[in-house]
Design a protein around this motif. Structure first.
Motif, PDB file in Angstrom:
ATOM      1  N   CYS A 113       0.754  -1.038   0.070  1.00 28.02           N
ATOM      2  CA  CYS A 113      -0.071  -0.348  -0.157  1.00 28.02           C
ATOM      3  C   CYS A 113       0.785   1.310   0.122  1.00 28.02           C
ATOM      4  CB  CYS A 113      -1.050  -0.001   1.177  1.00 28.02           C
ATOM      5  SG  CYS A 113      -2.176   1.461   1.197  1.00 28.02           S
ATOM      6  N   ALA A 114       2.163   1.364   0.854  1.00 30.43           N
ATOM      7  CA  ALA A 114       2.841   2.534   0.808  1.00 30.43           C
ATOM      8  C   ALA A 114       3.625   2.617  -0.253  1.00 30.43           C
ATOM      9  CB  ALA A 114       3.870   2.325   2.068  1.00 30.43           C
ATOM     10  N   LEU A 115       3.944   1.462  -0.815  1.00 29.50           N
ATOM     11  CA  LEU A 115       4.749   1.637  -2.282  1.00 29.50           C
ATOM     12  C   LEU A 115       4.019   2.219  -3.452  1.00 29.50           C
ATOM     13  CD1 LEU A 115       6.912  -1.592  -2.081  1.00 29.50           C
ATOM     14  CD2 LEU A 115       7.555   0.775  -1.800  1.00 29.50           C
ATOM     15  N   LYS A 116       2.728   1.646  -3.598  1.00 32.18           N
ATOM     16  CA  LYS A 116       1.905   2.054  -4.503  1.00 32.18           C
ATOM     17  C   LYS A 116       1.418   3.647  -4.451  1.00 32.18           C
ATOM     18  CE  LYS A 116      -0.008  -2.449  -6.116  1.00 32.18           C
ATOM     19  NZ  LYS A 116      -1.290  -3.527  -5.990  1.00 32.18           N
ATOM     20  N   THR A 117       1.050   3.826  -3.130  1.00 31.10           N
ATOM     21  CA  THR A 117       0.661   5.433  -2.760  1.00 31.10           C
ATOM     22  C   THR A 117       1.672   6.277  -3.160  1.00 31.10           C
ATOM     23  OG1 THR A 117      -0.643   4.452  -1.046  1.00 31.10           O
ATOM     24  CG2 THR A 117      -0.054   6.824  -0.940  1.00 31.10           C
ATOM     25  N   MET A 118       2.908   5.769  -2.759  1.00 31.03           N
ATOM     26  CA  MET A 118       4.008   6.784  -3.416  1.00 31.03           C
ATOM     27  C   MET A 118       4.319   6.596  -4.840  1.00 31.03           C
ATOM     28  SD  MET A 118       7.065   6.446  -0.325  1.00 31.03           S
ATOM     29  CE  MET A 118       6.938   4.641  -0.048  1.00 31.03           C
ATOM     30  N   LYS A 119       3.938   5.711  -5.483  1.00 30.55           N
ATOM     31  CA  LYS A 119       4.303   5.455  -6.859  1.00 30.55           C
ATOM     32  C   LYS A 119       3.370   6.310  -7.758  1.00 30.55           C
ATOM     33  CE  LYS A 119       4.527   2.326 -10.637  1.00 30.55           C
ATOM     34  NZ  LYS A 119       4.460   0.695 -11.162  1.00 30.55           N
ATOM     35  N   THR A 120       1.985   6.291  -7.204  1.00 28.04           N
ATOM     36  CA  THR A 120       0.924   6.967  -7.830  1.00 28.04           C
ATOM     37  C   THR A 120       0.736   8.619  -7.492  1.00 28.04           C
ATOM     38  OG1 THR A 120      -0.825   6.266  -6.429  1.00 28.04           O
ATOM     39  CG2 THR A 120      -0.387   5.152  -8.430  1.00 28.04           C
ATOM     40  N   GLU A 121       1.361   8.841  -6.222  1.00 26.95           N
ATOM     41  CA  GLU A 121       0.781  10.245  -5.510  1.00 26.95           C
ATOM     42  C   GLU A 121       1.987  10.859  -5.018  1.00 26.95           C
ATOM     43  OE1 GLU A 121      -2.527  10.102  -2.548  1.00 26.95           O
ATOM     44  OE2 GLU A 121      -2.780   8.268  -3.491  1.00 26.95           O
ATOM     45  N   GLY A 122       3.270  10.239  -5.402  1.00 22.91           N
ATOM     46  CA  GLY A 122       4.773  11.017  -4.961  1.00 22.91           C
ATOM     47  C   GLY A 122       4.877  10.673  -3.574  1.00 22.91           C
ATOM     48  N   VAL A 123       5.889  11.080  -2.764  1.00 25.54           N
ATOM     49  CA  VAL A 123       6.099  10.688  -1.548  1.00 25.54           C
ATOM     50  C   VAL A 123       5.380  11.332  -0.546  1.00 25.54           C
ATOM     51  CG1 VAL A 123       8.237  11.036   0.212  1.00 25.54           C
ATOM     52  CG2 VAL A 123       8.593  10.435  -2.114  1.00 25.54           C
ATOM     53  N   THR A 124       4.996  12.616  -1.121  1.00 25.25           N
ATOM     54  CA  THR A 124       3.947  13.431  -0.060  1.00 25.25           C
ATOM     55  C   THR A 124       2.316  12.801   0.041  1.00 25.25           C
ATOM     56  OG1 THR A 124       3.279  14.732  -2.140  1.00 25.25           O
ATOM     57  CG2 THR A 124       4.980  15.603  -0.774  1.00 25.25           C
ATOM     58  N   GLY A 125       2.535  11.758  -0.963  1.00 23.60           N
ATOM     59  CA  GLY A 125       1.026  11.105  -0.927  1.00 23.60           C
ATOM     60  C   GLY A 125       0.767  10.325   0.421  1.00 23.60           C
ATOM     61  N   ILE A 126       1.796   9.815   0.842  1.00 23.26           N
ATOM     62  CA  ILE A 126       1.654   9.180   2.189  1.00 23.26           C
ATOM     63  C   ILE A 126       1.366   9.847   3.319  1.00 23.26           C
ATOM     64  CG2 ILE A 126       4.135   9.278   3.012  1.00 23.26           C
ATOM     65  CD1 ILE A 126       2.372   5.919   2.329  1.00 23.26           C
ATOM     66  N   PHE A 127       1.556  11.304   3.102  1.00 25.02           N
ATOM     67  CA  PHE A 127       1.018  12.297   4.260  1.00 25.02           C
ATOM     68  C   PHE A 127      -0.036  13.092   3.600  1.00 25.02           C
ATOM     69  CE2 PHE A 127       5.557  11.778   5.027  1.00 25.02           C
ATOM     70  CZ  PHE A 127       5.580  11.865   6.403  1.00 25.02           C
ATOM     71  N   ARG A 128      -1.096  12.247   2.875  1.00 23.26           N
ATOM     72  CA  ARG A 128      -2.276  12.959   2.403  1.00 23.26           C
ATOM     73  C   ARG A 128      -3.120  12.911   3.839  1.00 23.26           C
ATOM     74  NH1 ARG A 128      -5.205  13.800  -1.996  1.00 23.26           N
ATOM     75  NH2 ARG A 128      -7.351  13.713  -1.823  1.00 23.26           N
ATOM     76  N   GLY A 129      -3.790  14.118   4.195  1.00 22.31           N
ATOM     77  CA  GLY A 129      -4.545  14.327   5.552  1.00 22.31           C
ATOM     78  C   GLY A 129      -3.785  14.687   6.635  1.00 22.31           C
ATOM     79  N   GLY A 130      -2.517  15.070   6.486  1.00 21.38           N
ATOM     80  CA  GLY A 130      -1.621  15.266   7.347  1.00 21.38           C
ATOM     81  C   GLY A 130      -2.089  16.650   8.165  1.00 21.38           C
ATOM     82  N   LEU A 131      -2.683  17.674   7.554  1.00 18.26           N
ATOM     83  CA  LEU A 131      -3.111  18.747   8.397  1.00 18.26           C
ATOM     84  C   LEU A 131      -4.166  18.370   9.245  1.00 18.26           C
ATOM     85  CD1 LEU A 131      -3.217  21.748   8.964  1.00 18.26           C
ATOM     86  CD2 LEU A 131      -4.737  22.082   6.765  1.00 18.26           C
TER      87      LEU A 131
END
Length: 210
Positions: free
Chosen positions: A61-79
């Protein structure tokens, strides 16, 4: 005993900013882990997520998220996670410290017997009520965070207040507190156990709090 406890009266000017700051730091760890958890939880049926898009493991899940959304994708919802943890921890520790203070003031002043048992009882109540207060205050932010992190359209809004406004117009306040019952049922025992363990560890280490 009462005089000694009066000297340790909780100080909100210390509790609130320190708890909020710690919550902000914690959010940087929680955001990626909760994103993975939420995305894997919603793929339980074919109607939600097609098999071709499913994750085989948290790492996948982490790898696919970073592949499709970039490294920042893993922090989606961070705020939203930061807001939840900062405000929630300020509420939790305020409730914990004040309830603990007044319970010690009443119970320990009344009896010097069975202090260990009293400490465990105080830990259960303070931790449990703190956990209930935490989630009662920030569950709407958690609902918005889950929507942000699991949205199929990655260009959808990340503003939690817009999302909550939309939910409120559609389903009212009840919609903003979806899942409150199970969350509270989990929060009381989980946080009670954490605080009892915390208090016992302090005692075993010989750290004086009064």
């Amino acid at each position: 005993m009462k005089e000694g406890l009066q000297n340790t009266r909780p100080q909100p000017q210390v509790i609130i900013p320190s708890a909020a700051y710690s919550g902000a730091i914690i959010s940087f760890v929680l955001c990626p882990s909760e994103l993975l958890k939420c995305r894997m939880q919603i793929q339980g049926t074919d109607s939600l997520v097609p098999k071709s898009s499913r994750y085989s493991s948290p790492l996948d899940c982490a790898l696919k998220t970073m592949k499709t959304e970039g490294v920042t994708g893993i922090f989606r919802g961070g705020l939203t996670t930061l807001l939840r943890e900062s405000f929630g921890n300020a509420v939790f520790f305020s409730v914990y410290e004040y309830v603990r203070y007044y319970m010690h003031l009443q119970l320990k002043a009344a009896s010097s017997d069975h202090n260990d048992l009293i400490d465990v009882g105080i830990g259960i109540v303070t931790g449990g009520l703190g956990g209930v207060a935490f989630w009662s205050a920030v569950l709407p932010l958690d609902v918005a965070k889950t929507i942000i992190q699991t949205a199929s359209d990655k260009s959808s809004t990340k503003n939690p207040f817009r999302i909550l406004n939309s939910i409120y117009r559609r389903a009212g306040l009840r919609g903003c507190y979806t899942g409150l019952g199970p969350t509270i049922a989990r929060a009381f025992p989980a946080n009670a156990a954490a605080i009892v363990t915390w208090e016992l560890a302090i005692k075993l280490l010989g750290i004086k709090r009064e």
